[in-house]
Every structure is written in C-alpha cells, then in structure tokens.
Design a protein around this motif. Sequence first.
Motif, PDB file in Angstrom:
ATOM      1  N   GLY A   1       3.965  37.647 -80.940  1.00 30.45           N
ATOM      2  CA  GLY A   1       3.671  36.244 -81.216  1.00 30.45           C
ATOM      3  C   GLY A   1       2.185  35.988 -81.369  1.00 30.45           C
ATOM      4  O   GLY A   1       1.356  36.906 -81.331  1.00 30.45           O
ATOM      5  N   ASP A   2       1.817  34.727 -81.509  1.00 25.66           N
ATOM      6  CA  ASP A   2       0.415  34.350 -81.693  1.00 25.66           C
ATOM      7  C   ASP A   2      -0.115  33.499 -80.538  1.00 25.66           C
ATOM      8  O   ASP A   2      -1.232  32.987 -80.599  1.00 25.66           O
ATOM      9  CB  ASP A   2       0.225  33.597 -83.012  1.00 25.66           C
ATOM     10  N   VAL A   3       0.679  33.342 -79.470  1.00 28.26           N
ATOM     11  CA  VAL A   3       0.223  32.565 -78.313  1.00 28.26           C
ATOM     12  C   VAL A   3      -0.798  33.357 -77.503  1.00 28.26           C
ATOM     13  O   VAL A   3      -1.821  32.825 -77.077  1.00 28.26           O
ATOM     14  CB  VAL A   3       1.413  32.159 -77.422  1.00 28.26           C
TER      15      VAL A   3
ATOM     16  N   GLN B   1       6.222  30.121 -73.853  1.00 30.49           N
ATOM     17  CA  GLN B   1       5.635  29.607 -75.094  1.00 30.49           C
ATOM     18  C   GLN B   1       5.728  30.630 -76.225  1.00 30.49           C
ATOM     19  O   GLN B   1       5.883  30.262 -77.391  1.00 30.49           O
ATOM     20  CB  GLN B   1       4.188  29.194 -74.850  1.00 30.49           C
ATOM     21  N   SER B   2       5.626  31.920 -75.884  1.00 29.66           N
ATOM     22  CA  SER B   2       5.759  32.956 -76.911  1.00 29.66           C
ATOM     23  C   SER B   2       7.168  32.961 -77.476  1.00 29.66           C
ATOM     24  O   SER B   2       7.366  33.067 -78.696  1.00 29.66           O
ATOM     25  CB  SER B   2       5.417  34.327 -76.325  1.00 29.66           C
TER      26      SER B   2
ATOM     27  N   ALA C   1       9.246  30.440 -77.530  1.00 29.30           N
ATOM     28  CA  ALA C   1       9.413  29.212 -78.307  1.00 29.30           C
ATOM     29  C   ALA C   1       8.729  29.316 -79.673  1.00 29.30           C
ATOM     30  O   ALA C   1       9.222  28.770 -80.663  1.00 29.30           O
ATOM     31  CB  ALA C   1       8.860  28.024 -77.529  1.00 29.30           C
ATOM     32  N   SER C   2       7.596  30.020 -79.734  1.00 32.85           N
ATOM     33  CA  SER C   2       6.886  30.162 -81.012  1.00 32.85           C
ATOM     34  C   SER C   2       7.690  30.976 -82.013  1.00 32.85           C
ATOM     35  O   SER C   2       7.542  30.814 -83.222  1.00 32.85           O
ATOM     36  CB  SER C   2       5.519  30.822 -80.785  1.00 32.85           C
ATOM     37  N   HIS C   3       8.554  31.876 -81.509  1.00 37.14           N
ATOM     38  CA  HIS C   3       9.388  32.694 -82.387  1.00 37.14           C
ATOM     39  C   HIS C   3      10.656  31.968 -82.806  1.00 37.14           C
ATOM     40  O   HIS C   3      11.052  32.023 -83.982  1.00 37.14           O
ATOM     41  CB  HIS C   3       9.785  33.992 -81.678  1.00 37.14           C
TER      42      HIS C   3
ATOM     43  N   ALA D   1      11.795  25.363 -79.834  1.00 37.42           N
ATOM     44  CA  ALA D   1      11.693  24.803 -78.489  1.00 37.42           C
ATOM     45  C   ALA D   1      12.933  25.047 -77.641  1.00 37.42           C
ATOM     46  O   ALA D   1      12.856  25.120 -76.408  1.00 37.42           O
ATOM     47  CB  ALA D   1      11.419  23.300 -78.575  1.00 37.42           C
TER      48      ALA D   1
ATOM     49  N   GLN E   1      13.021  27.643 -74.759  1.00 32.85           N
ATOM     50  CA  GLN E   1      12.474  27.373 -73.431  1.00 32.85           C
ATOM     51  C   GLN E   1      13.590  27.061 -72.436  1.00 32.85           C
ATOM     52  O   GLN E   1      13.528  27.457 -71.265  1.00 32.85           O
ATOM     53  CB  GLN E   1      11.492  26.211 -73.489  1.00 32.85           C
TER      54      GLN E   1
END
Length: 490
Positions: A320-322, A338-339, A341-343, A346, A349
């Motif tokens: 990911g980008d977090v 958060q990683s 969720a970024s993939h 939401a 989570q």
Amino acid sequence: MQQIQGLFGLLSDATWGWALIPFLVVLGVTFTLVSGFVQIRYFGRMWGVLFPGQSPRDGGVSSREALLVSIGGRVGGGNIAGVAVAITLGGPGAVFWMWVIALIGMATSLFECALAQLYKRAEPDGTYRGGPAQYILHGLGQNFGWLAVLYAICLIAAFGLGFSAFQGNTVAVAAQDSLGLDPILVGAGLAVLTALIVFGGIKRIARVSDVIIPVMAFGYIGLALIVIVLNLDAVPGVLWTIVANALGFEEAVGGGIGAAVAQGMRRGLFSNEAGLGSAPNVAAVAKVPHPVTQGIVQSLSVFIDTIIICSCTALVILLGDVYVPGAEGVDGVALTQQSLASHLGAWAQYFLTGAVLLFAFSSIIYNYYLGETALTVLSDTPPARLVLRLAIPLVVFLGAAAPGATSVFFFSDPLMGLLAIVNLLAVTMLFPVGMRLLRDYRQQLAAGVEEPVLDPASYGDLDIDPAAWPRETVTQAAQGAAGPGGKVVI
C-alpha cells in the motif's frame, strides 16, 4: 507505585533487554543443528493433522484441536499490530528476520511440546494436563520444585490475569472506535461469553477453538490474498525490498540492518511464542501415539503464525501507500487498518475489527487454560479452580471497562520474560531426553511404521504417568492398525 514499576522495569531490562532474545536464538540454532533440521525434515508430516480423521476414539482432545487452541493463543495483536510496529521501527527488513526467527523457533517449539507430552499427567475426567511446570517437576526432579512454582506464579500473573485483561481492553477499544459501543456493555458481554467457555474446561475450549480459529485465520488470510492478487505485479519488488533491507543493501529507517534484526527478532518471538513455555501447556492435552507427533504438530503453529499470517500483514502494509519508510505518523494496528482500507475500501476496517474481536477472544480462553494448568502446581483443588474461573471473567470485564487499564499491566512483559528463561533452562537440561524421543521416532519410521507409538516400557527410568501412557493402549493401537502383511500403519 513508581518503585514497583521501577522494579518490574529492571526485570524487563534483565530479561527482554539483553538475556532472553540471545538465549532463544542460540538455543533455537543449537536445537536445529543437533536435531538435523528436524523442522525441515518433518515439514510435510505437520500438515496431515489439519485434515479429517484425527479425532481420538474416546472423545478426548485431538491433536488438531490442541493445535488450533495454541494457534488461537499465538495469533493475536502481534500479527496485526506487532508486524506494523516492527516495520515502522525496523523497516521492511524486519519481516525477513521475523521469518528467520520463526524457522529457528519451530525446532524449539517441537522439543518443548514433545517434552510436555512425555511428562503429561492424566486427569480424572479422561483429559491430560502438562507443560513446563510438569516437566520441571517430573523431568528434573522434586529438588527443582521451587523452579516449577516460580514458573507457575509468573504464568498465572502474566497470561492468566494480565494478558486476559489486556485482551478485554483491546476488544472494548476496537468496538468503541469502529461501532460506537459502550465499553462497559462490551466488557459485560465478553465476560459472560468467557465464563461460559472456561467453566466447560479444556474440552469445551478445544471445541470452541475448533470453530472460531479456522474462521478467524482463513478469513484474514483470504482478505490478504485478495490484496496480494490485486497487486501481484508489485509483489516481487516488495519481496526484494524486504531482503535488501534485511541484509543491508538498502536502508529504510535509522539504524539500518541493526534495527531490522532487533525489531524482527523481538516482534517475531513475541508473536509466535516459541520457547516461551506457553504452548506446551496446550500441546500436552492432545491424545497422540508418540510425544514427537504433537511436537511436530505444534511446530506447525509457529509456521502458521509467523510465516503465513504475519507475512500477510506485512504484504498488506508494504503493497500500500500508507506506510512511508522512515517517516513518523500512523503505526500499530492503525497502520494495518488504514493499509487494508486503502486497498479494498472503508468496509475493510470493519472486517479487521471483527478479526481483532475473534483474535482477542481466542487469546482470552487460551490464557485462562494456561492459568488453570499453572494453578494445579500451586493448589490442585476444586475451590482454587473455581476462584480462577470467577476471576478471569471479572478481570476481562475490568480491563474492558477501564479506558486506561492497560497501564497497570506493566508487570506482564517482565514476568513473561522470566518464565521464558525458566522454561528455556528446563528444556536445555532435558534436551537429551528430547533427542531420545526423536531417535525413537526416527527409528520407528525407518522400520516402516507409518505413525510411531511410544512404548512406555522403554522409558521406565523416567517419571512418566502410566495412566497417560498405558502399555495396553499402545498394544491395542499397534494390533488394531496392522495393515497387509502385518505392517503397522497406525
């Protein structure tokens, strides 16, 4: 209070700070080399326990159920939050050293769990009980009774009470943050569920674990695999980054390779518990034909915990980008959350919150059983067990209801370090017995026995429980499993 915290701080420095990790690593390497890389040699045999046909005929606890109970205890916050902390402080290279320590720890876990099986004692209800306290008493002798008592006290305080309260607090915080639930209500519900399980004893604990652990583990692994497939083209680059950071070809955080080694080993040991003396208490309850059989099975739980589940968390974060190497910001469970969720969005989570709930609950019932096993060394009476069974749900509720409850558990880590050193000393002194078991196991395999059995007559010089290893049971097992031509295929 500050003086007490300072005392436990010194104990933590004397165990986790400089003594424990080198001790674990050196012994793990020694066990691996002397045993001829036993964890590699029998890697294929480990997986057979996961398939049907493994339940004992008399309704006892099966090898598979004991494995899942121990996985439920090993797998927890260390796999979700601990990996994120290791990457934040040690860089991607920390993951490589987590893998290394797990592969070494598989040998340590095999021997400590095989010893727990050999020296287990039969209970009136047909189950078994064993662990480090038992192989200290019956393997090293009554002169080391004080060492078994020290171990038992540390186990009850660290796992039975401290970590149970911590897990209750973890569940309450996760439910409040994601679902807005009142921690007191969450704590009350969790306490009731805990009481229903612990009052049922090890058989009920095993049955519950047999249901929730596969759901927990495979659900989380499945979600991680979706992330990996969606980013399949980036996986080779991430794997190279892990290796390059671990070996010093690249530097992601301050401290370079030193930070990667320190964080990877420390978090890996904390997560998989190999050598800490907790898993042997559960390994001893299984009904198996030979102690090494369960040792091999328990070695698999280290592999599943670190090589599979921790690696899933690491890839979710690093793909990911977090996560930004060397930058301050989000870490711990929030980084993993958060990683994810970024993939996937939401909704992931909420899934992770559910995983945390299951992870924590499985750890609570695992911690209770560890406490109950330790209690038998101090006071093996029904009133004592009743007090513990009432105390655990209460501790879980208090931990969940008090937002700052985790601050009082400063004693758990130092005591866990102390009990680990006690366990490693005992395993080291009993290592010749462990090698004797391993040679017996290998000789039977070489003779064509598909599943070796322990002949208690061959261990008459040791203080093993005849009720736990009855001679007639071995004879019946061998006669009942003779295949074509009389070949034993137990």
